[in-house]
Each structure stands twice: as structure tokens, then as C-alpha cells.
Design a protein around this motif. Structure first.
Motif, PDB file in Angstrom:
ATOM      1  N   ILE A   1      -4.653   5.626   9.189  1.00 59.88           N
ATOM      2  CA  ILE A   1      -4.076   6.355   8.070  1.00 59.88           C
ATOM      3  C   ILE A   1      -2.764   5.689   7.690  1.00 59.88           C
ATOM      4  CG2 ILE A   1      -3.185   8.585   7.305  1.00 59.88           C
ATOM      5  CD1 ILE A   1      -5.136   9.791   9.463  1.00 59.88           C
ATOM      6  N   LYS A   2      -2.669   5.326   6.429  1.00 54.85           N
ATOM      7  CA  LYS A   2      -1.481   4.648   5.916  1.00 54.85           C
ATOM      8  C   LYS A   2      -0.960   5.443   4.728  1.00 54.85           C
ATOM      9  CE  LYS A   2       0.018   0.122   4.203  1.00 54.85           C
ATOM     10  NZ  LYS A   2      -0.462  -1.240   3.896  1.00 54.85           N
ATOM     11  N   ILE A   3       0.308   5.853   4.813  1.00 56.50           N
ATOM     12  CA  ILE A   3       0.932   6.637   3.755  1.00 56.50           C
ATOM     13  C   ILE A   3       2.064   5.808   3.165  1.00 56.50           C
ATOM     14  CG2 ILE A   3       2.091   8.792   3.186  1.00 56.50           C
ATOM     15  CD1 ILE A   3       0.660   9.939   5.731  1.00 56.50           C
ATOM     16  N   VAL A   4       2.011   5.614   1.851  1.00 56.75           N
ATOM     17  CA  VAL A   4       2.932   4.721   1.156  1.00 56.75           C
ATOM     18  C   VAL A   4       3.623   5.472   0.017  1.00 56.75           C
ATOM     19  CG1 VAL A   4       3.073   2.608  -0.228  1.00 56.75           C
ATOM     20  CG2 VAL A   4       1.488   2.726   1.689  1.00 56.75           C
ATOM     21  N   GLU A   5       4.917   5.216  -0.145  1.00 57.92           N
ATOM     22  CA  GLU A   5       5.660   5.731  -1.292  1.00 57.92           C
ATOM     23  C   GLU A   5       5.311   4.800  -2.455  1.00 57.92           C
ATOM     24  OE1 GLU A   5       7.917   6.947  -4.192  1.00 57.92           O
ATOM     25  OE2 GLU A   5       8.372   4.951  -3.487  1.00 57.92           O
ATOM     26  N   PRO A   6       4.616   5.311  -3.479  1.00 60.11           N
ATOM     27  CA  PRO A   6       4.053   4.421  -4.499  1.00 60.11           C
ATOM     28  C   PRO A   6       5.061   3.637  -5.333  1.00 60.11           C
ATOM     29  CG  PRO A   6       3.589   6.721  -5.034  1.00 60.11           C
ATOM     30  CD  PRO A   6       4.270   6.704  -3.711  1.00 60.11           C
ATOM     31  N   GLU A   7       6.212   4.199  -5.624  1.00 60.03           N
ATOM     32  CA  GLU A   7       7.167   3.488  -6.482  1.00 60.03           C
ATOM     33  C   GLU A   7       7.786   2.286  -5.778  1.00 60.03           C
ATOM     34  OE1 GLU A   7      10.016   5.863  -8.540  1.00 60.03           O
ATOM     35  OE2 GLU A   7       8.527   7.391  -9.025  1.00 60.03           O
ATOM     36  N   SER A   8       8.154   2.468  -4.513  1.00 59.27           N
ATOM     37  CA  SER A   8       8.815   1.378  -3.790  1.00 59.27           C
ATOM     38  C   SER A   8       7.836   0.529  -2.984  1.00 59.27           C
ATOM     39  CB  SER A   8       9.876   1.942  -2.843  1.00 59.27           C
ATOM     40  OG  SER A   8       9.263   2.673  -1.789  1.00 59.27           O
ATOM     41  N   GLY A   9       6.668   1.098  -2.678  1.00 60.01           N
ATOM     42  CA  GLY A   9       5.715   0.403  -1.834  1.00 60.01           C
ATOM     43  C   GLY A   9       6.040   0.504  -0.351  1.00 60.01           C
ATOM     44  N   ARG A  10       7.064   1.292  -0.018  1.00 58.05           N
ATOM     45  CA  ARG A  10       7.485   1.450   1.382  1.00 58.05           C
ATOM     46  C   ARG A  10       6.456   2.266   2.154  1.00 58.05           C
ATOM     47  NH1 ARG A  10      12.299   4.487   1.159  1.00 58.05           N
ATOM     48  NH2 ARG A  10      11.092   6.340   1.631  1.00 58.05           N
ATOM     49  N   VAL A  11       6.087   1.761   3.332  1.00 53.45           N
ATOM     50  CA  VAL A  11       5.151   2.474   4.199  1.00 53.45           C
ATOM     51  C   VAL A  11       5.916   3.600   4.893  1.00 53.45           C
ATOM     52  CG1 VAL A  11       3.629   2.303   6.198  1.00 53.45           C
ATOM     53  CG2 VAL A  11       3.719   0.424   4.547  1.00 53.45           C
ATOM     54  N   GLU A  12       5.512   4.817   4.619  1.00 50.71           N
ATOM     55  CA  GLU A  12       6.147   5.990   5.207  1.00 50.71           C
ATOM     56  C   GLU A  12       5.597   6.267   6.604  1.00 50.71           C
ATOM     57  OE1 GLU A  12       8.564   8.012   3.895  1.00 50.71           O
ATOM     58  OE2 GLU A  12       8.735   6.687   2.168  1.00 50.71           O
ATOM     59  N   LEU A  13       4.308   6.007   6.800  1.00 48.24           N
ATOM     60  CA  LEU A  13       3.672   6.266   8.086  1.00 48.24           C
ATOM     61  C   LEU A  13       2.414   5.426   8.197  1.00 48.24           C
ATOM     62  CD1 LEU A  13       3.813   8.196  10.623  1.00 48.24           C
ATOM     63  CD2 LEU A  13       2.173   9.621   9.425  1.00 48.24           C
ATOM     64  N   LEU A  14       2.210   4.836   9.356  1.00 47.33           N
ATOM     65  CA  LEU A  14       0.990   4.091   9.651  1.00 47.33           C
ATOM     66  C   LEU A  14       0.548   4.518  11.039  1.00 47.33           C
ATOM     67  CD1 LEU A  14      -1.115   1.903   9.022  1.00 47.33           C
ATOM     68  CD2 LEU A  14       0.450   0.251  10.043  1.00 47.33           C
ATOM     69  N   ILE A  15      -0.627   5.080  11.117  1.00 46.35           N
ATOM     70  CA  ILE A  15      -1.144   5.546  12.392  1.00 46.35           C
ATOM     71  C   ILE A  15      -2.566   5.028  12.557  1.00 46.35           C
ATOM     72  CG2 ILE A  15      -1.836   7.762  11.409  1.00 46.35           C
ATOM     73  CD1 ILE A  15      -1.189   9.038  14.123  1.00 46.35           C
ATOM     74  N   THR A  16      -2.855   4.490  13.729  1.00 40.80           N
ATOM     75  CA  THR A  16      -4.187   3.929  13.995  1.00 40.80           C
ATOM     76  C   THR A  16      -4.802   4.618  15.209  1.00 40.80           C
ATOM     77  OG1 THR A  16      -3.264   2.214  15.413  1.00 40.80           O
ATOM     78  CG2 THR A  16      -3.525   1.670  13.083  1.00 40.80           C
ATOM     79  N   GLY A  17      -6.091   4.436  15.361  1.00 36.79           N
ATOM     80  CA  GLY A  17      -6.782   4.952  16.539  1.00 36.79           C
ATOM     81  C   GLY A  17      -6.943   6.459  16.568  1.00 36.79           C
ATOM     82  N   VAL A  18      -6.993   7.090  15.405  1.00 40.78           N
ATOM     83  CA  VAL A  18      -7.133   8.544  15.341  1.00 40.78           C
ATOM     84  C   VAL A  18      -8.593   8.907  15.593  1.00 40.78           C
ATOM     85  CG1 VAL A  18      -6.894  10.590  13.883  1.00 40.78           C
ATOM     86  CG2 VAL A  18      -5.227   8.735  13.708  1.00 40.78           C
TER      87      VAL A  18
END
Length: 80
Positions: free
Chosen positions: A32-49
Motif C-alpha cells: 500500500i502506497k499513499i502519496v500526496e498528489p500535488e507534491s508527489g511525496r510518499v506519505e506512507l509505504l507499507i509492504t507485506g500486508v
């Protein structure tokens, strides 16, 4: 257990206005990858869920709430 594609759709819709992408790894776990669309900054990246614990919409909703809490806690940790 929820169908994985439906699970991903629910998770992705739980983070508006942020952009959320949920993908299935070859081992069946989620990334799961959550990105702030205007800046492109990754807010959260979680793997192996693992998807095994998601047996109801309530389980998915609780998980989304936990991720939102993690994101808020991360912002406070770096505020300054």
C-alpha cells in the motif's frame, strides 16, 4: 476472507484526497502506497500486508484507521 481486488478498492478509496495504490505481491500480500498528489511525496509505504485477517468491511475500516493514525503520528514526529 475478502476478494483481494475488492479489498484493494476499499483501501484505495479510504484515503481521499490523497492518492492510494494497493497492489498484490506474488506471495499474495499487499503493498500500500499513499502519496500526496500535488507534491508527489510518499506519505506512507507499507509492504507485506497479509489479507487473511480481513474478513469484514469493519476489519478493513479499522485497518484504514490504523494507517491514518500512523500517518498523523509520522508527521508530528518530524514537525518542528
Amino acid at each position: 476472507m475478502f476478494p483481494v481486488l475488492e479489498l484493494c478498492q476499499i483501501v484505495e478509496s479510504g484515503f481521499h484526497p490523497l492518492s492510494c495504490t494497493c497492489t498484490v505481491s506474488p506471495d499474495g500480500s499487499l503493498m500500500i502506497k499513499i502519496v500526496e498528489p500535488e507534491s508527489g511525496r510518499v506519505e506512507l509505504l507499507i509492504t507485506g500486508v497479509s489479507t487473511a485477517e480481513f474478513t469484514s468491511v469493519r476489519d478493513i475500516s479499522n485497518f484504514i484507521g490504523e494507517l491514518r493514525t500512523e500517518m498523523k503520528a509520522g508527521r508530528r514526529a518530524f514537525a518542528g
